[in-house]
Design an enzyme around this catalytic site. Structure first.
Site, PDB file in Angstrom:
ATOM      1  CD  GLU A 173      -5.289  26.195  42.266  1.00 21.89           C
ATOM      2  OE1 GLU A 173      -5.812  26.147  43.399  1.00 21.89           O
ATOM      3  OE2 GLU A 173      -4.513  27.091  41.900  1.00 21.89           O
ATOM      4  CE  LYS A 228      -5.977  29.350  46.045  1.00 27.19           C
ATOM      5  NZ  LYS A 228      -5.333  28.391  45.140  1.00 27.19           N
ATOM      6  CG  ASP A 237     -18.965  22.267  57.166  1.00 23.21           C
ATOM      7  OD1 ASP A 237     -18.540  23.009  56.262  1.00 23.21           O
ATOM      8  OD2 ASP A 237     -19.942  22.560  57.879  1.00 23.21           O
ATOM      9  CG  HIS A 247      -0.053  26.737  38.414  1.00 22.28           C
ATOM     10  ND1 HIS A 247      -0.850  25.942  39.211  1.00 22.28           N
ATOM     11  CD2 HIS A 247      -0.891  27.543  37.726  1.00 22.28           C
ATOM     12  CE1 HIS A 247      -2.106  26.263  39.021  1.00 22.28           C
ATOM     13  NE2 HIS A 247      -2.163  27.225  38.114  1.00 22.28           N
TER      14      HIS A 247
END
Ligand code: HMG
Length: 435
Positions: free
Chosen positions: A85, A274, A290, A387
């Site tokens: 991202e 998030k 992991d 962004h």
């Protein structure tokens, strides 16, 4: 056409690809080219990657970026991040640079205990089981000795084993709830091996000692590790919070409100967290850990008080702004892919070969920094400005912009707001002019 197959796993890699081409990819030349162009020309390196998982057909690349300027407990780090991202690495870097001149990040590992359980059923009297457990408890440790002796030499091993009565939840359901110290290993293999040994001991001894029927259901570690906790924090005087002449107090108050909203409102908390995971996952992935286990454990922790809530918190006390995160993290810096994957090894070298406690602190900092950058944007300019500035290259690549077009458009958007349509429009205008 029958699209099912038996024995796919036994085919050679080339045969697997041919089968997929025939049955799912319409024998498209471009599909075959895409698959093969990601193979590494170094055959040994390719074989290593082929053998990480099963039925490998090619490699799936993610960019590995670096966020410099992280001052953590007075030591500087350049943090490797593997993520697809745009704007995440830039955001982390920006937050690191911001806090570099304000004392950096302070971190602390609070606990390192990991958990595993043997789930079983027993249809006899609970009291008999409790007495029986007490009499055989030392046998669990004895029987697991061959598995634990190396870990014990290093200072880790099994910490305790408890019998837990869960019959109120499910009829006849009990657990051996065991706690472990696995030091620099994430510990999954060690814990699962110990648990499977506990299950054997439990079953073997029960045969002669118990009247009721004891059935082992499963033995597995838990990825919920609320006693393997790390904390990271930044703080500064409120008036040092903003760089230019904007209002520091207003910014601090709004920032605190944004965190408070994520503490009470699950819809916001999920997005807020998030953003934190943008930083955490990227470092966890780059260091060969992991990320699914980390994600599952952290989200469970975010719900520990009965409602999904923010992982970060903020306060202003006596004119000091404080922002912190506390999360569970079970990470390894030995075993797994750490030596096997050349880029994981490189990422750990870049971090100065951290032990698992140090890595916990670095990962928590990456999450906190990411959240700081996102909240700073959200409560000031809005998220889209920064962004989209970072996403510009993706839009240009989507429309196959030439190097010259990229140069002109990047220059244009230094002084204009980036939106998808504004970029497309500018590109079309350039193309009309040059034709
Ligand atoms: P800016 O102020 O335009 O950046 O911020 P700048 O050009 O003034 O540069 C300042 C510093 O930012 C640079 O210092 C770098 O550290 C970094 P320098 O290197 O020049 O000394 N930086 C970069 N680093 C690498 N490559 C670049 C680059 N550009 C700046 N190209 C920025 C721009 C995107 C950093 C800022 O707007 C920001 O932090 N935005 C937040 C972005 C973000 O959070 N992205 C995550 C994706 S959105 C999401 O998934 C989460 C969310 O929903 C979570 C939530 O809701 O809480 C938002």
């Amino acid at each position: 056409m029958d699209k099912s197959i038996s024995g796919f796993s036994k085919l050679l890699k080339s045969e697997k690809i041919d089968w997929l081409m025939q049955h799912y990819l319409s024998n498209s030349k471009s599909a075959k080219r895409t698959i093969t162009q990601y193979w590494n020309t170094d055959k040994k390196l390719q074989q290593l990657h082929d053998e990480f998982i099963e039925n490998t057909i090619t490699n799936y690349y993610l960019p590995l970026g670096v966020a410099p300027n992280f001052l953590i407990n007075n030591k500087l780090y350049a943090i490797p991040m593997a993520i697809e991202e745009s704007s995440v690495v830039a955001a982390a870097s920006k937050a690191a640079k911001f806090w570099l001149s304000r004392g950096g990040f302070k971190t602390e590992v609070i606990s390192t205990t990991k958990i595993g359980q043997v789930h079983f059923s027993y249809n006899g009297a609970a009291e008999d089981l409790k007495i029986y457990f007490k009499t055989i408890k030392s046998k669990f440790f004895e029987d697991a000795k061959p598995l634990t002796k190396n870990m014990e030499k290093r200072g880790g091993g099994i910490l305790d084993i408890e019998l837990r009565d869960k019959t109120e939840a499910i009829d006849g359901y009990y657990q051996l709830h065991a706690t472990f110290e696995t030091l620099d290993a994430m510990g999954a293999n060690f814990i699962n091996s110990c648990l499977e040994q506990f299950a054997k001991t439990l079953k073997r001894e029960a045969e002669n000692a118990l009247e009721g029927n004891l059935t082992i259901i499963m033995s597995i570690l838990s990825n919920y590790v609320p006693d393997c906790i790390v904390r990271a924090e930044v703080s500064c005087k409120v008036d040092q919070l903003v760089e230019s002449n904007s209002n520091a107090e207003e910014f601090a108050k709004k920032f605190i409100q944004a965190v408070a909203i994520a503490e009470v409102e699950p819809y916001r908390a999920v997005t807020h967290n998030k953003g934190i995971m943008n930083g955490i996952d990227a470092v966890v992935l780059a260091t060969g850990n992991d990320f699914r286990a980390v994600e599952a454990g952290i989200h469970a922790y975010a719900s520990k008080d009965g409602r999904y809530s923010s992982l970060t918190h903020a306060s202003i006390e006596n004119g000091v702004f404080k922002f912190w995160i506390e999360i569970p993290l079970a990470l390894g810096t030995v075993g797994g892919l750490t030596k096997l994957h050349p880029l994981v090894s490189l990422a750990l070298d870049l971090l100065g070969k951290p032990n698992s406690k140090e890595l916990m602190q670095i990962v928590a900092v990456a999450g906190l920094a990411q959240n700081f950058a996102a909240l700073k944007s959200l409560t000031t300019t809005g998220i889209q400005e920064g962004h989209m500035k970072m996403h510009l290259m993706n839009i240009l690549n989507q429309f196959n912009a030439s190097e010259n077009e990229k140069k002109q458009i990047i220059s244009h958007f230094k002084t204009h707001i980036v939106t998808h349509s504004a970029v497309v429009e500018k590109l079309e205008t350039l193309r009309v002019v040059s034709n």
